[in-house]
Design a protein around this motif. Sequence first.
Motif, PDB file in Angstrom:
ATOM      1  N   GLY A  40      32.317  71.774  48.162  1.00 33.22           N
ATOM      2  CA  GLY A  40      32.851  72.357  46.936  1.00 33.22           C
ATOM      3  C   GLY A  40      34.354  72.156  46.835  1.00 33.22           C
ATOM      4  O   GLY A  40      34.883  71.839  45.756  1.00 33.22           O
ATOM      5  N   LEU A  41      35.058  72.315  47.963  1.00 33.10           N
ATOM      6  CA  LEU A  41      36.510  72.093  47.981  1.00 33.10           C
ATOM      7  C   LEU A  41      36.832  70.622  47.739  1.00 33.10           C
ATOM      8  O   LEU A  41      37.789  70.287  47.027  1.00 33.10           O
ATOM      9  N   VAL A  47      32.529  77.051  44.799  1.00 31.52           N
ATOM     10  CA  VAL A  47      33.221  77.478  46.025  1.00 31.52           C
ATOM     11  C   VAL A  47      32.971  78.962  46.283  1.00 31.52           C
ATOM     12  O   VAL A  47      32.660  79.385  47.404  1.00 31.52           O
ATOM     13  N   LEU A  48      33.073  79.773  45.216  1.00 30.50           N
ATOM     14  CA  LEU A  48      32.830  81.208  45.337  1.00 30.50           C
ATOM     15  C   LEU A  48      31.390  81.484  45.769  1.00 30.50           C
ATOM     16  O   LEU A  48      31.138  82.327  46.644  1.00 30.50           O
ATOM     17  N   GLY A  49      30.454  80.757  45.188  1.00 28.60           N
ATOM     18  CA  GLY A  49      29.048  80.916  45.547  1.00 28.60           C
ATOM     19  C   GLY A  49      28.804  80.606  47.016  1.00 28.60           C
ATOM     20  O   GLY A  49      28.042  81.306  47.700  1.00 28.60           O
ATOM     21  N   SER A  50      29.453  79.575  47.515  1.00 27.44           N
ATOM     22  CA  SER A  50      29.315  79.199  48.928  1.00 27.44           C
ATOM     23  C   SER A  50      29.886  80.267  49.856  1.00 27.44           C
ATOM     24  O   SER A  50      29.306  80.582  50.899  1.00 27.44           O
ATOM     25  N   GLY A 101      25.902  77.043  54.242  1.00 30.18           N
ATOM     26  CA  GLY A 101      26.918  77.561  53.321  1.00 30.18           C
ATOM     27  C   GLY A 101      28.298  77.013  53.618  1.00 30.18           C
ATOM     28  O   GLY A 101      29.069  76.705  52.697  1.00 30.18           O
ATOM     29  N   VAL A 102      28.630  76.876  54.916  1.00 36.09           N
ATOM     30  CA  VAL A 102      29.933  76.303  55.305  1.00 36.09           C
ATOM     31  C   VAL A 102      30.033  74.852  54.819  1.00 36.09           C
ATOM     32  O   VAL A 102      31.061  74.436  54.259  1.00 36.09           O
ATOM     33  N   VAL A 150      27.385  66.392  44.136  1.00 33.00           N
ATOM     34  CA  VAL A 150      26.505  67.347  43.462  1.00 33.00           C
ATOM     35  C   VAL A 150      25.144  67.417  44.153  1.00 33.00           C
ATOM     36  O   VAL A 150      24.592  68.504  44.380  1.00 33.00           O
ATOM     37  N   ALA A 151      24.574  66.263  44.513  1.00 30.94           N
ATOM     38  CA  ALA A 151      23.254  66.229  45.147  1.00 30.94           C
ATOM     39  C   ALA A 151      23.270  66.955  46.490  1.00 30.94           C
ATOM     40  O   ALA A 151      22.355  67.733  46.806  1.00 30.94           O
ATOM     41  N   LEU A 152      24.314  66.713  47.285  1.00 32.26           N
ATOM     42  CA  LEU A 152      24.402  67.368  48.590  1.00 32.26           C
ATOM     43  C   LEU A 152      24.670  68.861  48.446  1.00 32.26           C
ATOM     44  O   LEU A 152      24.123  69.678  49.200  1.00 32.26           O
TER      45      LEU A 152
END
Length: 555
Positions: free
Chosen positions: A534-535, A401-404, A527-528, A275-277
């Motif tokens: 996120g995954l 994930v969608l946001g990224s 973002g990547v 979460v922090a990262l």
Amino acid sequence: MTSTTINQPATLRDSAAVRWTVLLFLAGAMFCSYIFMDILSPIKDLMQSTRGWDSTAFGTMQGSETFLNVFVFFLIFAGIILDKMGVRFTAVLSGAVMLVGATINWYAVTEMFQGTALEQWFTDNLNYIPGFDELGISPFYKGMPASAKLSAVGFMIFGCGVEMAGITVSRGIVKWFKGREMALAMGSEMALARLGVATCMIFSPMFARLGGDIDVSRSVAFGVVLLMIALIMFIVYFFMDKKLDAQTGEAEEKDDPFKISDIGSILKSGGFWLVALLCVLYYSAIFPFQKYAVNMLQCNLVFEEVPADSFWATNTVTVIQYCIMLVVAAASFASNFCKKANLRYILLGIAVVALVTFCYMGYMRQSAETVFAVFPLLAVGITPILGNYVDHKGKAATMLVLGSLLLIFCHLTFAFVLPMFSDNAVGGVIVAYITILVLGASFSLVPASLWPSVPKLVDAKIIGSAYALIFWIQNIGLWLFPLLIGKVLDQTNPQLVTDLANGVITAEEAAVSYDYTAPLVMLACLGVAALVLGLVLKVVDKKKGLGLEEPNVVE
């Protein structure tokens, strides 16, 4: 021991009108602070042409906002002050600190500062800071304009106040809305605060160019006046909150203080690190970008000079456009809470028509600042929808994930697609508008899904300490990336820097001639990295049953 009675006397917070008035004061203060946070962002070109700030100086100054929070651990101290002194005192203190820092920032960019002994002192000093220079984290450097150095000092102080205000306002909302419309109150506060970004994009350039005479200090003075109003709002809140405590006989609500011993427990949590990262990656790709977005548009789109006698060059159109922006925000936000479908569709229709009108006016004004001003508008409308969806349907990790993905798409579009429309005035502006709106929407996914997920990943006994540590880590990114973007711009535009130094081009021409490809690719890479994390978070959630995909509200 006293027993509670069934018919307790009514208190101030039992009145919907009073508690929403309290929210208006708290949210209004944050609205003013958000305006000042980006007050120089839409006039980066003017800072270069009138004050000699190249991209490195601009980025170093902008990154200084979080310097004391990160390297002097003021963010942790702010939490301790809040815990020991309570919400009321800390709210007024944060307002005063913001105002002091902003005033210093204003003086640094005025004509009064130029040619003074103080300017000479800043020119001769702060060129080397032992320890910080060796680590590469100094907020100053040799050759940095004196005005940028003093401005950075003021921005550091302002940054301490604004972070203190942020955690204080959240605590105040909890106190007044606990057991009531707390989620709606927090969403409303966030929506109003974000409108500060659009407000500063519209009005900062207007004040800088007022009367045809360019003076960047007028823009900063506008922000200082708003922070005076913010301090007054905090003072009014002080007395309302004090009266509430007198009615209830309660002491101020205080969380457990941040304990050094908590750090070990928190750092052992894999969920915390994810979460922090995610937080630092995501916010670092948004907030630093805001500080350069207007200049990026100026460098990638061709804006024609609007005749001085044209309606579109007047300050009247600025005010009209701002009023239309408020209609977009109010109608789209209110549509989320209409129980009658017909009224909801009417409000959405008004919001869409007003948004199209706003965008048309931005194009007619040939102004990069007003083009980027649409950034928070879609976010204001969909934040309540996303928050409600996560509350009742879940899918928080999926939203991250969608946001990224949206974040990557937007930055790559700015880097490679937008320059293709540099000769197409209409097409370029349309691409810019759509991309900016989508980027703003992706930004809404984070607060709606990331922050409510923290309690599911960290032990409840150390949740306060975990949030404090996340905010500290987030501030590292908010310090680093404005600085990095500025340095990358200068390093990847060597010919431009050389031509400017040799007088081949003017500072005005240089300010709108940068190639932003490298910084935008760097932000896309953030973002990547956020997408990968996120995954991973989805996998961890599925294996350990953390409940991130589960709704927050149990039906």
